[in-house]
Design a protein around this motif. Structure first.
Motif, short mmCIF file in Angstrom:
data_model
loop_
_atom_site.label_atom_id
_atom_site.label_comp_id
_atom_site.label_asym_id
_atom_site.label_seq_id
_atom_site.Cartn_x
_atom_site.Cartn_y
_atom_site.Cartn_z
N ILE A 1 37.66 28.18 39.62
CA ILE A 1 38.27 28.72 40.55
C ILE A 1 37.65 30.21 40.82
O ILE A 1 36.55 30.28 40.81
N ASN A 2 38.08 30.24 42.50
CA ASN A 2 37.68 31.31 42.97
C ASN A 2 38.33 32.48 43.01
O ASN A 2 39.56 33.09 43.39
N ALA A 3 37.76 33.54 42.48
CA ALA A 3 38.26 34.70 41.88
C ALA A 3 37.33 36.11 42.66
O ALA A 3 36.72 36.09 42.16
N SER A 4 38.40 36.76 42.36
CA SER A 4 37.95 38.23 42.89
C SER A 4 38.18 38.46 41.61
O SER A 4 40.36 39.01 42.04
N LEU A 5 37.71 40.16 41.53
CA LEU A 5 38.90 41.71 40.94
C LEU A 5 38.51 42.80 42.12
O LEU A 5 38.06 43.25 42.60
N VAL A 6 40.44 43.08 41.98
CA VAL A 6 40.63 44.25 43.40
C VAL A 6 40.55 45.36 42.14
O VAL A 6 42.20 44.49 41.54
N ALA A 7 40.82 46.55 42.40
CA ALA A 7 40.87 47.39 42.24
C ALA A 7 40.70 48.97 42.34
O ALA A 7 39.60 49.11 43.28
N PHE A 8 41.67 49.21 42.56
CA PHE A 8 41.17 50.64 43.71
C PHE A 8 40.45 50.62 44.48
O PHE A 8 39.45 50.85 44.90
#
Length: 730
Positions: A703-710
């Protein structure tokens, strides 16, 4: 496949008189020791197979329910002239360990199920015909076929058997060894050989029903002649009982609720007319259970000449592959309760509306919840089968889609129900990524669009079939006010957008669907949009949300949604409007309000059900009618997509590319959970620590994933990813 391709020279057999259920017995002589043996078998409606007295397998309610074949005497309480396709599922079992050289006995119990349904006629006459059986045994090249000369048939212990009303099983004087070489069917006679059903035959590949667990009942009250018992939660299945004496008549009845005096309340399971009852006339065997019925229940009565042994919880053999927990007990209850409700409504390859009163695969309920189910369960083979049911139940000329699949009558509407033919394959592709299966359905999706266009006036969808149903939203907490044409047209616009997504995947032209979106959007806006306020139909029962969800309205439309539900703080919506309202709130950056609404403690809330002691979701907000309807559980999808923040990219499938973007609602102190993708598990946990949020993301490979926050984006790697985020809102 056709009959001969799968059964060869085997004949279909039926009892000589009309029976709810029957026993079939055959003796076969095997000339050698065998190493391999397989039986191909179908009993309509359902069968239980024994060889030499031993039950083969642990499957319940097989083969899977389908639109078996045409019905010459089909009659409904509303007009319908559609023609659709049919299929019958057959089972294959490795049976080598049950057979031996010499004489063997094959015993088969066949019950009516949905096939031979002559009692419940709430939707009209749905009977397909008399129960029937066909089988072929290949024992190391020695082949045995069902035929009338080698088979005897008898009612056996079945005096009555009906899926909706229960059974009467009379074991007095019955030879329990009927399915062994030492027993007989004393009143057995030669069955009839009947014409093979005109249908396509498929080997069943969706998971069958099985006993999932057993529960221990608890005594509520002894009334003298009978006692009332309860179990820890509402389930589907049946009680197993014991009676020490022969010749007794043991009666049990199941229900979801009790009256104030602790007697059974049958309203929710059949309005006191359709009662879930089982009667046993006992012999020396002591242990008794139903054969071809399950019940939806939490309470049951049992005559005091018997006692309960256990409760067998039965549903499709589907694994729950998700978990969720947070700081709000209402949301925890909501997740657990939806899982329990959904499992209680997965039987014989069909997602039902309820496990008792109707037990039908309503396309509205099923398409509404399918995204949540595919997110939270290992449901691929289950929905592959149900998509075939939806395809079968589309009129091949007009494109009209029935309200139930397999078709068994029932009310509904053009977009909320018929739109299943677009929404379910779309969601199936998004979750599992099987392009060939999407391609197989695409022409049927397009045919449905043609049908919908034939039901419009001035760009609004205003009817379905003449003199038939045309529902919009359903089960609102007060009288339905939101117009059916507004609901159907806005939902259809959203379905057209999903069709365009599918067309792009398949490389098909889609310009005409973009033109239809423009046409219908203009029609909705012209008729229902108030230029002075920004509202659609005065924002009644989620009207603004229906509009925004399909791309209509302006900033005021969203502002008015936020203002209304910030002040109202509880739902006024039905089954579709509730999910659409929450989706709009989350997708427009109003996750705090959406979460507070989802967890609200008012009268129109999931918490109201929780406070009332519910362990399955209700059909209506106020508790009227069924107490086991999954449809309001569709919004559990937001626990994972928004509160945990596990989101697929807009153009990706199979979770190949995801972002973890939790809403971080202030009303929650922590949340944690997981889903299982085709690649493996994705787990997220976060908690508040003062002005900071600690988040941990455990990511499987592939899985190609990233965290997006604030407003920050951070790449993720396989394994555990831990971050401490500064919360600018705190």
């Amino acid at each position: 496949m056709k009959h001969r391709e799968i059964f060869g020279e085997a004949h279909w057999l039926s009892p000589r008189s009309s029976l709810d259920a029957a026993l079939f017995r055959s003796e076969i002589e095997i000339k050698k020791q065998i190493k391999k043996a397989e039986i191909t078998i179908c009993g309509l409606g359902w069968f239980i197979l024994y060889i030499n007295g031993k039950r083969v397998g642990v499957d319940e309610f097989v083969p899977a329910y389908s639109d078996y074949h045409g019905r010459s005497d089909l009659s409904l309480y509303y007009p319908l002239n559609d023609e659709w396709s049919h299929r019958i599922y057959v089972m294959k079992y490795d049976c080598a360990k049950y057979l031996h050289s010499g004489k063997n006995v094959v015993g088969i119990a066949v019950g009516g199920g949905y096939y031979h349904q002559t009692v419940r006629k709430a939707e009209g006459n749905m009977n397909y015909g008399e129960i029937k059986l066909c089988y072929k045994i290949d024992a190391d090249g020695e082949v045995f076929y069902s035929n009338r000369k080698d088979v005897t048939c008898s009612p056996g212990f079945f005096k009555k058997s009906n899926l909706y009303f229960g059974e009467t099983l009379d074991f007095s004087g019955f030879d329990r060894k009927w399915n062994t070489v030492d027993g007989t069917l004393a009143d057995g006679e030669e069955p009839l050989e009947v014409v093979p059903p005109k249908s396509d035959f498929f080997v069943q590949d969706c998971l069958p029903d099985r006993v999932a667990e057993t529960l221990v009942p608890e005594l509520v009250k002894d009334f003298g002649e009978y006692s009332v018992y309860k179990i820890e939660r509402n389930v589907s299945g049946y009680p197993v009982v014991m009676c020490e004496l022969a010749g007794e008549t043991v009666v049990m009845e199941c229900a979801e609720n009790l009256n104030d005096d602790l007697t059974l309340n049958n309203m929710s399971v059949g309005f006191n007319e359709q009662r879930q009852m089982e009667t046993f006339i006992t012999d020396e065997e002591k242990i008794y259970q139903p054969f071809f019925c399950w019940f939806g229940f939490r309470f049951f009565t049992l005559t005091n000449n018997a006692r309960p042994v256990e409760i067998r919880v039965i549903h499709s053999d589907i694994d729950v592959t998700s978990a969720f927990e947070c700081s709000d007990e209402t949301l925890n209850w909501y997740y657990r309760t939806f899982v329990n409700t959904q499992l209680s409504n997965m039987h014989s390859g069909v997602p039902s509306d309820c496990p008792h009163r109707e037990r039908l695969g309503y396309t509205g309920d099923g398409q509404l919840t399918c995204n949540a189910v595919m997110t939270e369960f290992d449901a691929e083979s289950f929905y592959r089968k149900w998509i075939a049911d939806i395809w079968d139940c589309q009129d091949k000329t007009t494109g009209h889609v029935q309200h139930t699949a397999p078709f068994a009558g029932g009310g509904g509407g053009p977009a909320g129900w018929g739109g299943a033919i677009i929404n379910v394959p779309y969601q199936f592709y998004r979750h599992y990524g099987h392009r060939n299966e999407l391609e197989a359905m695409f022409s049927s999706m397009e045919k449905f669009v043609e049908y919908m266009e034939s039901r419009t006036e001035n760009g609004m969808i205003v009817r379905e079939e003449k003199d038939g149903w045309c529902l919009g939203d359903w089960c609102t907490p007060t009288k339905i006010e939101i117009p059916e044409e507004l609901v159907n047209t806005t939902m259809f616009i959203s379905q057209l957008k999903r069709l365009i997504f599918c067309a792009k995947v398949l490389g098909r032209p889609y310009d005409k669907y973009e033109s239809l979106i423009t046409k219908h959007s203009r029609a909705v806006t012209e008729k229902y949009f108030d230029e002075t306020t920004g509202d659609f139909f005065n924002n009644i029962q989620g009207a603004n949300a229906f509009a925004v969800d399909c791309g209509l309205g302006d900033e005021r439309t969203i502002e008015n949604i936020v203002k209304k539900y910030s002040e109202k703080t509880e739902f006024d919506t039905g089954i579709f409007g509730t999910e659409i309202l929450l989706n709009v709130l989350y997708k427009t950056g109003n996750g705090e309000l959406a979460t507070r609404l989802l967890a609200n403690k008012g009268e129109v809330s999931f918490d109201f059900m929780r406070r009332a002691g519910a362990t399955t979701l209700w059909e209506n907000w106020n508790g009227e009618a069924s107490h086991s309807h999954p449809m309001f559980g569709a919004s559990t999808e937001f626990l994972f997509e928004e509160i945990l923040g596990i989101k697929q990219g807009k153009e990706t499938v199979r979770y190949d590319q995801i972002t973890i973007a939790p809403a971080f609602p202030e009303c929650l102190g922590f949340a944690k959970g997981k889903i299982t993708t085709p690649h493996g598990e994705v787990a997220v946990s976060w908690k508040r620590c003062g002005n900071e949020i600690e988040i941990c993301i455990d990511l499987c490979d592939g899985i190609n994933a990233s965290l997006v926050a604030f407003n920050e984006k951070m790449p993720l790697t396989v394994g555990k990813n831990e971050f401490v985020l500064n919360n600018p809102v705190a």
